[in-house]
Motif scaffolding. Structure first.
Motif, short mmCIF file in Angstrom:
data_model
loop_
_atom_site.label_atom_id
_atom_site.label_comp_id
_atom_site.label_asym_id
_atom_site.label_seq_id
_atom_site.Cartn_x
_atom_site.Cartn_y
_atom_site.Cartn_z
N ASP A 1 37.60 33.15 41.91
CA ASP A 1 38.55 33.64 42.91
C ASP A 1 39.78 34.27 42.27
O ASP A 1 40.79 34.46 42.94
N SER A 2 39.70 34.61 41.00
CA SER A 2 40.84 35.25 40.36
C SER A 2 40.98 36.68 40.86
O SER A 2 40.02 37.28 41.36
N TRP A 3 42.17 37.25 40.71
CA TRP A 3 42.36 38.64 41.15
C TRP A 3 41.48 39.58 40.34
O TRP A 3 41.01 40.60 40.85
N MET A 4 41.22 39.22 39.09
CA MET A 4 40.38 40.07 38.26
C MET A 4 38.93 40.08 38.75
O MET A 4 38.27 41.12 38.79
N ALA A 5 38.45 38.91 39.15
CA ALA A 5 37.08 38.83 39.69
C ALA A 5 36.98 39.60 41.00
O ALA A 5 36.00 40.30 41.25
N ARG A 6 38.02 39.50 41.83
CA ARG A 6 38.01 40.22 43.11
C ARG A 6 38.11 41.72 42.89
O ARG A 6 37.44 42.51 43.57
N ARG A 7 38.91 42.14 41.91
CA ARG A 7 39.01 43.57 41.60
C ARG A 7 37.67 44.08 41.07
O ARG A 7 37.24 45.19 41.43
#
Length: 220
Positions: free
Chosen positions: A14-20
């Motif tokens: 759920d990190s912003w990097m995974a979402r990006r």
């Protein structure tokens, strides 16, 4: 900055990097789906370990129509990308260990149907962002797509990036919402490709950590 272990953050679900990453992958898939029938050329600048493109190609119905070149300076990342391409049997994917800022890296691959500039604009100066965008008409074919990313830290550069693309004949197709916490943009080129200016450099990769230090050190 260790650009190999930096990629470990993508594995935090759920990190912003995974979402990006998931957002970029969705836009890559959409671009391939919408591209005209026939062979496709894709280039990726500062490709990292290639997981944005390679994981889409691994099960995409047009996987064997895509010829791709991923350019990345970190040899550990290119080794990982090469192995991922091999395991997915993507024999038309070329992984290059080299300086992605040198426009000659793409000499026989342009104008391309899809240009990926992900993880770049947050690591270079504003003037180099503008310079790179101005050179995209040498990289992208008419009707082709550029997918790019940029953090939305204050001051937010995303609106300015969209303006610069517009000035170069690129139409905005999609942009992530500000509340997402990151910027992903998709632009389509409506102009006529220009000849590649061999021997030129697109940008100097400074690193977001160094850029942030410079900004905080400025008076006022």
């Amino acid at each position: 900055m260790d650009w190999s272990t930096w990629h470990d953050k993508y594995d935090v679900a759920d990190s912003w990097m995974a979402r990006r990453l998931r957002t970029v992958q969705a836009q890559i898939r959409a671009s391939l789906n919408d591209a005209p029938a026939g062979p496709l050329k894709v280039i990726s600048l500062c490709a990292g370990d290639g997981r944005d493109l390679l994981r889409v190609l691994s099960d995409h119905p047009r996987r064997h129509e895509v010829r791709a070149r991923l350019v990345e300076l970190d040899a550990r990342n290119t080794a990982a990308a090469s192995e991922a391409a091999r395991l997915a049997k993507l024999d038309r994917v070329e992984v290059v260990t080299g300086d992605a800022s040198l426009i000659d890296q793409y000499q026989d691959m342009v104008p391309a149907d899809l240009v990926l500039i992900c993880g770049v604009f947050g690591n270079i100066s504003d003037s180099d962002i503008e310079h790179t965008i101005a050179a995209c008409n040498q990289l992208c074919k008419t009707g082709g797509t550029v997918i790019w990313t940029r953090n939305r830290a204050v001051p937010d550069r995303v609106p300015m990036i969209c303006d610069w693309f517009g000035e170069q004949g690129f139409e905005l197709q999609w942009l992530s919402e500000p509340v997402a916490g990151f910027g992903v943009g998709v632009h389509r080129f409506t102009g006529t490709p220009r000849p590649l200016r061999t021997g030129s450099r697109l940008f100097e990769f400074v690193g977001y950590d160094v850029l942030r230090e410079r900004e905080t050190a400025q008076p006022g």
